[in-house]
Write a protein that holds these residues in place. Structure first.
Motif, PDB file in Angstrom:
ATOM      1  N   ILE A  97       0.834  -1.196   0.000  1.00 10.46           N
ATOM      2  CA  ILE A  97       0.000   0.000   0.000  1.00 10.46           C
ATOM      3  C   ILE A  97       0.872   1.251   0.000  1.00 10.46           C
ATOM      4  CG2 ILE A  97      -1.813   1.245   1.233  1.00 10.46           C
ATOM      5  CD1 ILE A  97      -2.653  -1.429   0.005  1.00 10.46           C
ATOM      6  N   ASP A  98       0.546   2.193  -0.881  1.00  5.17           N
ATOM      7  CA  ASP A  98       1.287   3.450  -0.944  1.00  5.17           C
ATOM      8  C   ASP A  98       0.917   4.348   0.233  1.00  5.17           C
ATOM      9  OD1 ASP A  98       2.459   2.613  -3.284  1.00  5.17           O
ATOM     10  OD2 ASP A  98       0.936   3.553  -4.561  1.00  5.17           O
ATOM     11  N   GLU A  99       1.584   5.490   0.319  1.00  6.35           N
ATOM     12  CA  GLU A  99       1.342   6.418   1.425  1.00  6.35           C
ATOM     13  C   GLU A  99      -0.098   6.910   1.463  1.00  6.35           C
ATOM     14  OE1 GLU A  99       4.141   9.547   1.227  1.00  6.35           O
ATOM     15  OE2 GLU A  99       5.887   8.279   1.658  1.00  6.35           O
ATOM     16  N   ASP A 100      -0.732   6.987   0.302  1.00  5.55           N
ATOM     17  CA  ASP A 100      -2.118   7.458   0.277  1.00  5.55           C
ATOM     18  C   ASP A 100      -3.117   6.326   0.500  1.00  5.55           C
ATOM     19  OD1 ASP A 100      -1.856   6.075  -2.053  1.00  5.55           O
ATOM     20  OD2 ASP A 100      -2.556   7.679  -3.377  1.00  5.55           O
ATOM     21  N   GLY A 101      -2.597   5.127   0.860  1.00  4.82           N
ATOM     22  CA  GLY A 101      -3.478   4.010   1.177  1.00  4.82           C
ATOM     23  C   GLY A 101      -3.939   3.207  -0.013  1.00  4.82           C
ATOM     24  N   THR A 102      -3.314   3.412  -1.179  1.00  2.71           N
ATOM     25  CA  THR A 102      -3.724   2.695  -2.388  1.00  2.71           C
ATOM     26  C   THR A 102      -2.501   2.101  -3.080  1.00  2.71           C
ATOM     27  OG1 THR A 102      -3.533   4.655  -3.807  1.00  2.71           O
ATOM     28  CG2 THR A 102      -5.658   4.274  -2.716  1.00  2.71           C
ATOM     29  N   PHE A 103      -2.764   1.302  -4.107  1.00  6.04           N
ATOM     30  CA  PHE A 103      -1.709   0.806  -4.987  1.00  6.04           C
ATOM     31  C   PHE A 103      -2.241   0.857  -6.406  1.00  6.04           C
ATOM     32  CE2 PHE A 103       0.259  -2.472  -7.588  1.00  6.04           C
ATOM     33  CZ  PHE A 103       1.610  -2.200  -7.395  1.00  6.04           C
ATOM     34  N   SER A 104      -1.481   1.438  -7.302  1.00  6.77           N
ATOM     35  CA  SER A 104      -1.923   1.555  -8.688  1.00  6.77           C
ATOM     36  C   SER A 104      -1.253   0.487  -9.541  1.00  6.77           C
ATOM     37  CB  SER A 104      -1.588   2.945  -9.246  1.00  6.77           C
ATOM     38  OG  SER A 104      -1.905   3.004 -10.631  1.00  6.77           O
ATOM     39  N   THR A 105      -2.072  -0.336 -10.202  1.00  4.49           N
ATOM     40  CA  THR A 105      -1.527  -1.347 -11.106  1.00  4.49           C
ATOM     41  C   THR A 105      -1.026  -0.714 -12.402  1.00  4.49           C
ATOM     42  OG1 THR A 105      -3.756  -1.739 -11.977  1.00  4.49           O
ATOM     43  CG2 THR A 105      -2.997  -3.187 -10.204  1.00  4.49           C
ATOM     44  N   GLU A 106      -1.218   0.603 -12.546  1.00  2.52           N
ATOM     45  CA  GLU A 106      -0.751   1.282 -13.751  1.00  2.52           C
ATOM     46  C   GLU A 106       0.764   1.452 -13.758  1.00  2.52           C
ATOM     47  OE1 GLU A 106      -2.896   4.905 -14.111  1.00  2.52           O
ATOM     48  OE2 GLU A 106      -4.847   3.929 -14.356  1.00  2.52           O
ATOM     49  N   ASN A 107       1.404   1.296 -12.599  1.00  6.71           N
ATOM     50  CA  ASN A 107       2.865   1.350 -12.534  1.00  6.71           C
ATOM     51  C   ASN A 107       3.398  -0.025 -12.922  1.00  6.71           C
ATOM     52  OD1 ASN A 107       5.585   1.468 -11.862  1.00  6.71           O
ATOM     53  ND2 ASN A 107       5.245   2.731 -10.041  1.00  6.71           N
ATOM     54  N   GLY A 108       3.550  -0.233 -14.226  1.00  7.21           N
ATOM     55  CA  GLY A 108       3.895  -1.550 -14.742  1.00  7.21           C
ATOM     56  C   GLY A 108       5.233  -2.074 -14.267  1.00  7.21           C
ATOM     57  N   GLU A 109       6.234  -1.197 -14.169  1.00 11.15           N
ATOM     58  CA  GLU A 109       7.558  -1.641 -13.737  1.00 11.15           C
ATOM     59  C   GLU A 109       7.532  -2.113 -12.287  1.00 11.15           C
ATOM     60  OE1 GLU A 109      10.357   1.435 -14.485  1.00 11.15           O
ATOM     61  OE2 GLU A 109      10.217   1.273 -16.674  1.00 11.15           O
ATOM     62  N   HIS A 110       6.840  -1.369 -11.437  1.00 14.37           N
ATOM     63  CA  HIS A 110       6.720  -1.755 -10.032  1.00 14.37           C
ATOM     64  C   HIS A 110       5.983  -3.085  -9.909  1.00 14.37           C
ATOM     65  CE1 HIS A 110       5.447  -0.481  -5.679  1.00 14.37           C
ATOM     66  NE2 HIS A 110       6.230  -1.536  -5.700  1.00 14.37           N
ATOM     67  N   LEU A 111       4.913  -3.229 -10.665  1.00  8.78           N
ATOM     68  CA  LEU A 111       4.128  -4.455 -10.636  1.00  8.78           C
ATOM     69  C   LEU A 111       4.956  -5.646 -11.113  1.00  8.78           C
ATOM     70  CD1 LEU A 111       1.409  -5.759 -10.112  1.00  8.78           C
ATOM     71  CD2 LEU A 111       0.653  -5.003 -12.369  1.00  8.78           C
ATOM     72  N   ALA A 112       5.763  -5.444 -12.146  1.00  8.61           N
ATOM     73  CA  ALA A 112       6.617  -6.519 -12.661  1.00  8.61           C
ATOM     74  C   ALA A 112       7.631  -6.959 -11.614  1.00  8.61           C
ATOM     75  CB  ALA A 112       7.325  -6.059 -13.928  1.00  8.61           C
ATOM     76  N   ARG A 113       8.170  -6.014 -10.856  1.00 10.61           N
ATOM     77  CA  ARG A 113       9.138  -6.366  -9.805  1.00 10.61           C
ATOM     78  C   ARG A 113       8.474  -7.191  -8.703  1.00 10.61           C
ATOM     79  NH1 ARG A 113      11.045  -1.049 -10.890  1.00 10.61           N
ATOM     80  NH2 ARG A 113       9.848  -0.180  -9.151  1.00 10.61           N
ATOM     81  N   ILE A 114       7.229  -6.844  -8.365  1.00  7.77           N
ATOM     82  CA  ILE A 114       6.492  -7.621  -7.361  1.00  7.77           C
ATOM     83  C   ILE A 114       6.288  -9.055  -7.854  1.00  7.77           C
ATOM     84  CG2 ILE A 114       4.254  -7.886  -6.213  1.00  7.77           C
ATOM     85  CD1 ILE A 114       4.059  -4.827  -6.171  1.00  7.77           C
ATOM     86  N   ILE A 115       5.884  -9.192  -9.113  1.00  6.27           N
ATOM     87  CA  ILE A 115       5.653 -10.523  -9.684  1.00  6.27           C
ATOM     88  C   ILE A 115       6.942 -11.336  -9.683  1.00  6.27           C
ATOM     89  CG2 ILE A 115       5.053 -11.758 -11.805  1.00  6.27           C
ATOM     90  CD1 ILE A 115       3.109  -9.423 -12.414  1.00  6.27           C
ATOM     91  N   SER A 116       8.047 -10.727 -10.096  1.00  4.57           N
ATOM     92  CA  SER A 116       9.336 -11.431 -10.125  1.00  4.57           C
ATOM     93  C   SER A 116       9.730 -11.910  -8.734  1.00  4.57           C
ATOM     94  CB  SER A 116      10.429 -10.512 -10.673  1.00  4.57           C
ATOM     95  OG  SER A 116      10.294 -10.318 -12.053  1.00  4.57           O
ATOM     96  N   LYS A 117       9.630 -11.024  -7.758  1.00  7.80           N
ATOM     97  CA  LYS A 117      10.025 -11.358  -6.392  1.00  7.80           C
ATOM     98  C   LYS A 117       9.187 -12.500  -5.835  1.00  7.80           C
ATOM     99  CE  LYS A 117      10.071  -9.426  -1.712  1.00  7.80           C
ATOM    100  NZ  LYS A 117       9.769  -8.222  -0.887  1.00  7.80           N
ATOM    101  N   GLU A 118       7.869 -12.406  -5.992  1.00  9.94           N
ATOM    102  CA  GLU A 118       6.988 -13.408  -5.396  1.00  9.94           C
ATOM    103  C   GLU A 118       7.040 -14.732  -6.146  1.00  9.94           C
ATOM    104  OE1 GLU A 118       5.632 -13.097  -2.557  1.00  9.94           O
ATOM    105  OE2 GLU A 118       6.166 -10.986  -2.313  1.00  9.94           O
ATOM    106  N   LEU A 119       7.181 -14.685  -7.460  1.00 10.45           N
ATOM    107  CA  LEU A 119       7.271 -15.924  -8.229  1.00 10.45           C
ATOM    108  C   LEU A 119       8.564 -16.658  -7.894  1.00 10.45           C
ATOM    109  CD1 LEU A 119       6.089 -17.819 -10.308  1.00 10.45           C
ATOM    110  CD2 LEU A 119       7.079 -16.393 -12.113  1.00 10.45           C
ATOM    111  N   ARG A 120       9.647 -15.921  -7.746  1.00 12.05           N
ATOM    112  CA  ARG A 120      10.918 -16.542  -7.358  1.00 12.05           C
ATOM    113  C   ARG A 120      10.786 -17.215  -5.991  1.00 12.05           C
ATOM    114  NH1 ARG A 120      13.611 -12.348  -7.585  1.00 12.05           N
ATOM    115  NH2 ARG A 120      14.368 -12.538  -9.730  1.00 12.05           N
ATOM    116  N   ARG A 121      10.106 -16.544  -5.075  1.00 11.55           N
ATOM    117  CA  ARG A 121       9.929 -17.115  -3.735  1.00 11.55           C
ATOM    118  C   ARG A 121       9.087 -18.393  -3.791  1.00 11.55           C
ATOM    119  NH1 ARG A 121       6.190 -16.556   0.146  1.00 11.55           N
ATOM    120  NH2 ARG A 121       5.070 -14.919  -0.989  1.00 11.55           N
ATOM    121  N   VAL A 122       8.023 -18.382  -4.603  1.00 12.81           N
ATOM    122  CA  VAL A 122       7.177 -19.572  -4.753  1.00 12.81           C
ATOM    123  C   VAL A 122       7.985 -20.738  -5.316  1.00 12.81           C
ATOM    124  CG1 VAL A 122       5.288 -20.538  -6.130  1.00 12.81           C
ATOM    125  CG2 VAL A 122       4.977 -18.361  -4.947  1.00 12.81           C
ATOM    126  N   ILE A 123       8.815 -20.468  -6.305  1.00 16.11           N
ATOM    127  CA  ILE A 123       9.628 -21.514  -6.936  1.00 16.11           C
ATOM    128  C   ILE A 123      10.604 -22.120  -5.935  1.00 16.11           C
ATOM    129  CG2 ILE A 123      11.431 -21.921  -8.665  1.00 16.11           C
ATOM    130  CD1 ILE A 123       9.969 -19.781 -10.396  1.00 16.11           C
TER     131      ILE A 123
END
Length: 322
Positions: free
Chosen positions: A220-246
């Motif tokens: 959650i961002d400082e304003d209490g939300t998260f924008s999926t429009e930030n594609g680079e940030h979203l991609a980093r989250i996916i990479s991190k979590e997928l690596r952890r799952v693997i």
């Protein structure tokens, strides 16, 4: 289209947030085909908190039936896919010798470990899996629990429409069904599926009879939300979590141990794919559920052409049992 064809059809319905998508399919001498694909809105999201509203079934019934009639659909059989948040899914090891009454007793015992309410408050579905000879157990089981209150609300919803409810599915199984049908991956290939939603990301793995599903909430961002429009940030989250799952599930040592990564859902964009592709040396692409199943007529919704990955769940439930 004649009535004999429509009797062989099924309408797949998915509701995410307040967006409803419907896919009408038929089977004929030409095989499985898609007749119509439409998108609309509902006034209540399909989630557990909405069931507490006294007019939930009536409101959604009106909204869904209005879309059905405006689209001119003729198939009357329908199936709906629920969000994974509305059910409980557990994978458990299973002794190879359990059968019959012993198996049923074991299922009830396992369910009692996960729920507080009495077991008779739930409908229980299960599927046994072969997990290979390297496991302590030769089989495993995926349990799916859905509250009877949810089932009754869905039945009440459809009672007010022109459709007959034939099945209730779960989004992750709907997605896996259409992906397996479309791409025909070899069983030993490990394929990561990423459902990008507005509220979270759901990761799952296709690999033999292996089952894994994990939801990852957005920071959650400082304003209490998260924008999926930030594609680079979203991609980093996916990479991190997928690596952890693997790593956690001993599926490999890195994301590159996956054969492919397939993305679908409401919030997939090119920036996410480009960022993931630049970081990982494997094939990464959007799912197109219409790649193998022909759409008879040109869709009126431009979204169907521009973002077919948003229709994975509705197509997946539409081909259930066909």
């Amino acid at each position: 289209m004649n009535h004999q064809q429509t009797e062989e059809g099924l309408i797949g319905i998915s509701v995410r947030d307040t967006v409803v998508r419907m896919t009408e399919t038929i089977t004929s001498g030409q095989g499985r085909q898609i007749v119509k694909v439409v998108r609309g809105s509902v006034r209540y999201p399909m989630e557990l908190t909405s069931l507490e509203k006294s007019d939930f079934a009536k409101v959604l019934s009106d909204d869904i039936n209005r879309l059905y009639e405006m689209a001119g659909m003729r198939t009357t059989r329908a199936a709906i896919s629920l969000d994974s948040d509305m059910v409980l899914i557990k994978k458990i090891p299973l002794d190879a010798n359990l059968e019959g009454e012993e198996l049923r007793e074991h299922i009830h015992w396992e369910v009692s470990q996960y729920v507080i309410n009495p077991i008779d408050h739930f409908n229980i579905g299960y599927q046994t899996l072969n997990v290979g000879t390297n496991s302590e157990y030769e089989r495993a089981m995926v349990l799916v629990l859905i509250r009877k209150q949810v089932v009754e609300s869905i039945k009440e919803l459809f009672a007010g429409t022109s459709m007959q409810l034939r099945a209730i599915d779960v989004d992750i199984f709907s997605a896996q069904r259409v992906i397996e049908t479309t791409y025909n991956f070899e069983a030993e290939k490990k394929v990561a599926l990423v459902d990008i939603r507005k509220k979270n990301v759901q990761l799952s793995i296709l690999y033999n009879d292996y089952y894994l599903s994990q939801e990852v909430g957005y920071p959650i961002d400082e304003d209490g939300t998260f924008s999926t429009e930030n594609g680079e940030h979203l991609a980093r989250i996916i990479s991190k979590e997928l690596r952890r799952v693997i790593l956690d599930n001993k599926l490999g040592k890195s994301i590159e141990d996956m054969h492919e990564i397939l993305l679908y859902g409401d919030a997939v964009d090119d920036v996410v794919i480009e960022t993931l592709s630049s970081a990982h040396a494997i094939n990464i692409r959007k799912v197109n559920p219409f790649e193998k199943i022909t759409i008879i007529a040109t869709p009126e919704e431009q979204e169907v052409t521009d973002h077919p990955e948003a229709y994975v769940t509705s197509v997946g439930v539409a081909i259930k049992g066909l």
